[in-house]
Design a protein around this motif. Structure first.
Motif, PDB file in Angstrom:
ATOM      1  N   THR A 107       0.802  -1.251  -0.012  1.00 37.59           N
ATOM      2  CA  THR A 107       0.075   0.235  -0.164  1.00 37.59           C
ATOM      3  C   THR A 107       0.933   1.228  -0.095  1.00 37.59           C
ATOM      4  N   GLU A 108       0.311   2.461  -0.389  1.00 38.73           N
ATOM      5  CA  GLU A 108       1.169   3.708  -0.414  1.00 38.73           C
ATOM      6  C   GLU A 108       1.785   3.931   0.704  1.00 38.73           C
ATOM      7  N   ASP A 109       1.116   3.640   1.752  1.00 42.08           N
ATOM      8  CA  ASP A 109       1.991   3.897   3.385  1.00 42.08           C
ATOM      9  C   ASP A 109       3.074   2.719   3.705  1.00 42.08           C
ATOM     10  N   ARG A 149      -8.066   2.191   2.485  1.00 41.77           N
ATOM     11  CA  ARG A 149      -7.051   2.739   1.572  1.00 41.77           C
ATOM     12  C   ARG A 149      -7.440   2.555   0.378  1.00 41.77           C
TER      13      ARG A 149
END
Length: 272
Positions: free
Chosen positions: A172-174, A222
Motif C-alpha cells: 500500500t502507499e504507506d 485505503r
C-alpha cells in the motif's frame, strides 16, 4: 449472556467477556465485520470504560483491539483508552501487545478519518515507532508473507483465464500492508487476498481470524476493494470436471467482476 451481571466482574473476567463478545459478533456477522447490535456493544463499552483504572496494559490493549476488529468505536472509551495507552513505556511493551496496539490504532484512525472526525489516537513517537516496527518485523517473519503454491494457482487463473494484469506482493502507499495479488478493473483497485489455513479458525464453519479481518478493513480504508479467496472454497472447485462445480466456478468469476464494479469501502462504524 447476562449483561446485567457484567459490572460485577473482575477486570480479567471483564476483558474476557469483551473479547468473547467481540468474537461472537465477528462470527455471527462475518460478512460485514460490524458489531452485532444484539450484543449491546454500548453497554460493554460503558462497563469497560468504568473499569479502565483496574485493567492491566495487555487487557486494555486487547479490549481496544477487540472492539476495533469488530467495527465498533465508542468515543469516550477510545479517548480514555488510548490516552492511557499513550503512557505505556515502549521499551517494556511485549511483541503481542505492540502488534495489537498497531492494529487497534490503525483501525481506529482509519474509521475516524472515513467519518471525518478527529482521531482519539495520539501515541508518543517512541511507542508508535515500536508498534510499527513490530508489525513490519512480524509480517516479514510470518509464513503468510511468503508466496505459496496456492497463491501461484490463483494468480494463474486471474491472468490466464480472466485476462487480468496481476501484480503480486504489492505494498500500500504507506508501506504498511502487502497485498497478495493486485489487479485493476474499471479503474477500481482490487486486492485479492489468498487466504490459506493460517488465516482461519481450525473448526468449521471456518471464519477469518481477527488479524486477517483487521487487514481487510485497513485495505478497504485505503481505497482497495478486497476479495478473499478461501483455501477451502478453492480446493472444492479446483480441478473438478463436474459440470455443476464448473458452473459454480463460472458464477464465482462473474461475481468477481460485479464486485469490482459495485463494491464500496465499509462504513466506519464510528457513532456520529
Amino acid at each position: 449472556m447476562a449483561f446485567k451481571r457484567v459490572p460485577t466482574q473482575r477486570p480479567t473476567q471483564l476483558c474476557r467477556t469483551v473479547m468473547l463478545s467481540m468474537l461472537y459478533s465477528m462470527l455471527s456477522r462475518a460478512s460485514s465485520y460490524q458489531c452485532d447490535k444484539s450484543l449491546d456493544c454500548d453497554l460493554l463499552a460503558q462497563v469497560l470504560h468504568s473499569a479502565l483504572p483496574r485493567l492491566g496494559d495487555s487487557m486494555l490493549v486487547s479490549s481496544l483491539w477487540g472492539f476495533a476488529v469488530a467495527g465498533f468505536f465508542d468515543g469516550p472509551l477510545c479517548e480514555a483508552g488510548f490516552r492511557r495507552v499513550s503512557q505505556l513505556p515502549a521499551t517494556k511493551a511485549r511483541p503481542l501487545l505492540l502488534l495489537q496496539l498497531f492494529q487497534a490504532a490503525t483501525l481506529t484512525q482509519d474509521a475516524y478519518s472515513v467519518a471525518g472526525l478527529t482521531s482519539p489516537v495520539h501515541l508518543p513517537s517512541a511507542l508508535l515507532l515500536a508498534s510499527t516496527r513490530q508489525w513490519m518485523y512480524s509480517n516479514r517473519r510470518s509464513p503468510r508473507s511468503s508466496k505459496s503454491n496456492f497463491q501461484t494457482a490463483v494468480v494463474q487463473v486471474l491472468s490466464d483465464e480472466l485476462g487480468l494484469h496481476v501484480e503480486e506482493e504489492v505494498l500500500t502507499e504507506d508501506g504498511l500492508f502487502s497485498i497478495d495479488a493486485a489487479v485493476t478493473w474499471n479503474t477500481r483497485r482490487l486486492a485479492v487476498e489468498v487466504d490459506g489455513p493460517t488465516h482461519f479458525t481450525n473448526n468449521m464453519p471456518y471464519q477469518l481470524l481477527g488479524s486477517s479481518v483487521a487487514k481487510q478493513r485497513c485495505l478497504q480504508a485505503r481505497g482497495w476493494v478486497v476479495l478473499s479467496v478461501p483455501y477451502f472454497t478453492w480446493n472444492s472447485l479446483a480441478g473438478s470436471n463436474n459440470p455443476h462445480v464448473q458452473q459454480q466456478q463460472q458464477q464465482a468469476n462473474r461475481k468477481v467482476h460485479r464486485s469490482t464494479d459495485d463494491s464500496r469501502t465499509s462504513e466506519s462504524g464510528v457513532p456520529l
